[in-house]
Write a protein that holds these residues in place. Sequence first.
Motif, mmCIF file in Angstrom:
data_model
loop_
_atom_site.group_PDB
_atom_site.id
_atom_site.type_symbol
_atom_site.label_atom_id
_atom_site.label_comp_id
_atom_site.label_asym_id
_atom_site.label_seq_id
_atom_site.Cartn_x
_atom_site.Cartn_y
_atom_site.Cartn_z
ATOM 1 N N ARG A 6 0.873 -1.157 0.000
ATOM 2 C CA ARG A 6 0.000 0.000 0.000
ATOM 3 C C ARG A 6 0.914 1.212 0.000
ATOM 4 N NH1 ARG A 6 -4.755 -2.215 0.446
ATOM 5 N NH2 ARG A 6 -4.703 -4.323 1.197
ATOM 6 N N PRO A 7 0.539 2.356 -0.425
ATOM 7 C CA PRO A 7 -0.804 2.704 -0.856
ATOM 8 C C PRO A 7 -1.023 2.322 -2.324
ATOM 9 C CG PRO A 7 0.651 4.555 -1.097
ATOM 10 C CD PRO A 7 1.478 3.438 -0.560
ATOM 11 N N GLU A 8 -2.188 2.679 -2.814
ATOM 12 C CA GLU A 8 -2.425 2.551 -4.246
ATOM 13 C C GLU A 8 -1.919 3.832 -4.913
ATOM 14 O OE1 GLU A 8 -6.071 1.106 -7.032
ATOM 15 O OE2 GLU A 8 -6.509 2.762 -5.669
ATOM 16 N N TYR A 9 -1.068 3.668 -5.927
ATOM 17 C CA TYR A 9 -0.549 4.832 -6.652
ATOM 18 C C TYR A 9 -1.505 5.217 -7.774
ATOM 19 C CZ TYR A 9 3.817 3.949 -4.221
ATOM 20 O OH TYR A 9 4.772 3.778 -3.250
ATOM 21 N N ASP A 10 -1.362 6.466 -8.250
ATOM 22 C CA ASP A 10 -2.148 6.867 -9.420
ATOM 23 C C ASP A 10 -1.632 6.133 -10.659
ATOM 24 O OD1 ASP A 10 -3.732 8.687 -8.010
ATOM 25 O OD2 ASP A 10 -2.181 10.247 -8.173
ATOM 26 N N VAL A 11 -0.316 6.132 -10.802
ATOM 27 C CA VAL A 11 0.270 5.518 -12.001
ATOM 28 C C VAL A 11 1.497 4.695 -11.611
ATOM 29 C CG1 VAL A 11 1.228 5.935 -14.295
ATOM 30 C CG2 VAL A 11 -0.381 7.580 -13.344
ATOM 31 N N CYS A 12 1.600 3.527 -12.193
ATOM 32 C CA CYS A 12 2.787 2.690 -12.027
ATOM 33 C C CYS A 12 3.498 2.611 -13.375
ATOM 34 C CB CYS A 12 2.336 1.314 -11.551
ATOM 35 S SG CYS A 12 3.513 0.030 -11.854
ATOM 36 N N ILE A 13 4.788 2.939 -13.412
ATOM 37 C CA ILE A 13 5.565 2.900 -14.662
ATOM 38 C C ILE A 13 6.604 1.800 -14.532
ATOM 39 C CG2 ILE A 13 7.149 4.194 -16.147
ATOM 40 C CD1 ILE A 13 5.820 6.769 -15.099
#
Length: 563
Positions: A6-13
């Motif tokens: 956690r947390p949940e990210y907006d974007v994962c690259i």
Amino acid sequence: MIRVQRPEYDVCIVGSGAGGGMAAYQLSQAGAKVVMLEAGPEWYATRNSAMLKWSYDSPRRGASTPQRPFGEFDACDGGWEIEGEPYTTAPGTQFRWWRARMLGGRTNHWGRISLRFGPDDFRRGDLDGLSPNWPITYDDVRPYYDRVDRLIGLFGSVENLPNEPDGIFMPPPKPRCYELLVKRACDNLDITCIPSRLSIITQSLGSRVACHYCGQCNRGCGANANFSSPSVLIAPALETGNLTLLTNAMVREVTVDDAGRATGVSYIDRNTGQDEHVRARTVVLAASACSSARILLNSKSSRFPDGVANSSGTVGKWLTDTTGTSVSGFIPQMVDHVPHNEDGVGGMHVYMPWWLDNRKLDFPRGYHIEVWGGLGMPGYGFMGGIQRYPGGGGYGKALKDDYRRYYGATVGFSGRGEMIPNDDSYCEIDPDTTDRWGIPVLRFHWQFTDHEYNQVRHMQQTFRSIIDAMGGEVWSPMPSRERGYGIAAGGTIIHELGGTRMGDDASNSVVDAYCRAHDVPNLFVADGGPFVSQADKNPTWTILALSMRTADRITELRNQGAL
Ligand SMILES: Cc1cc2nc3c(=O)[nH]c(=O)nc-3n(C[C@H](O)[C@H](O)[C@H](O)COP(=O)(O)OP(=O)(O)OC[C@H]3O[C@@H](n4cnc5c(N)ncnc54)[C@H](O)[C@@H]3O)c2cc1C
Ligand code: SF4
């Protein structure tokens, strides 16, 4: 057991090279909470470069090592073979796959040749029908090229050539002595020869200082005057406070929920060997063309039994590399030259863009010519063996005199051309081989056709005619048809593109015109995978421009609440 973070990210690259670095820069500046996963360790040219080392600082005089195949000082951890990370080739296939395992990927040691694709390169379907049109035009990408030019900086000259768009250039360095001789020969042969276009700044840009012409760009620039993703994009992205960097994180697959939306990625923490997972509302794959295809093909579930985003069955298809071959020669008029200053950037100061009309030739598309030679820092393998020069070799003073006489009396030319995508050049998952973490590996299939062989024969003939016009002697005989006229094996020019092709029709492409997966609305690809075709230009400036465009689209969709 997989540990869910956690947390949940907006974007994962996924991946931190040209595509990943640009996406992270744009999205973190736009306020998104971004996590970037990179399989290799941290590396910044501004801290880790071997820029000012002398060859004698090394017991090997800079010779290559298994970890650094392009020389000990070269700024790339990785290479053709990586322990524990194999790939395989189908019987009869010759293909080599270069991988960089470090923050910034291949942008730490790349050649910085920064060319825009031209209007024709996006509409080859209309022009010769040998590969489809792109779903976008040059005009769609032009504003992003302009922004990349201003953000990163490059030098060049405004030439107004057809299909060779000019950029927003800083002044180019002057040609060196041997480059002036090359230019004179090219002028006599009606071959266009102009200042090169490299992403090296010759004037200060923001906090970055101008190049001081040490000629060591492939080692990474400690002064931050050339482009590498970590120093130019990732460092400022980290300064926003919006980017979290996870290095030594080898991504295994994209995870999805029951509705078919991406939920994040699973990865192996290479420090602990532990399986981990990051959650994100949007996933951007930028692991390089073939690595992103591998991740998609390995992301199997009951909903996506053939891999994520692969309902068309085209993930891995239509891979291409740039075509290439080289010729070098000895130039007697440069023997015993007057000592002079040849300082400059770590790369050529002139080059030859494609200059001919295919209607008068036996191959489609074109190639450009890269020039090399001159007075580089002597190191291991210097001058390729003094015995090759007339009367060269021996011992003591005579040997030293020969080195002085012949130093800088060689030039070379490398052709870099457009390969046409074909159905026989692709990658797939090898059902029998896994890497050290148990992740199935890629198997490559590769075939050139007469389009490429005829083009490379033309390169060989042209380079020989330039050396001849310089009054020189070519070092090697013309390669035969049986040897493919000296064509470099697939992958060896390290410009692999395709595998997640862009298109309007979801039945024969993987992503749409914004590089968003047709099948998964919150999954994007931001490397060379979506390219519909190559060009007679190197690809990275276009990868950067398209990644910026994709990142802007993600921001737009996030602002609309659509992601
Ligand atoms: C010696 C050399 C010279 C070159 N010269 C030029 C040139 O002059 N001009 C030009 O236009 N191009 C040039 N190129 C090509 C250029 O480097 C590439 O086009 C460019 O770097 C591609 O960017 P990318 O982001 O797609 O991939 P990369 O730069 O390769 O970055 C991909 C990153 O993803 C990471 N990664 C891969 N798989 C995973 C995974 N499963 N999980 C997590 N991370 C992963 C890798 O470790 C890597 O750091 C050159 C390349 C080389 C090697
Ligand atoms: S030549 Fe210029 S850009 Fe290249 S490493 Fe030296 S100072 Fe940096």
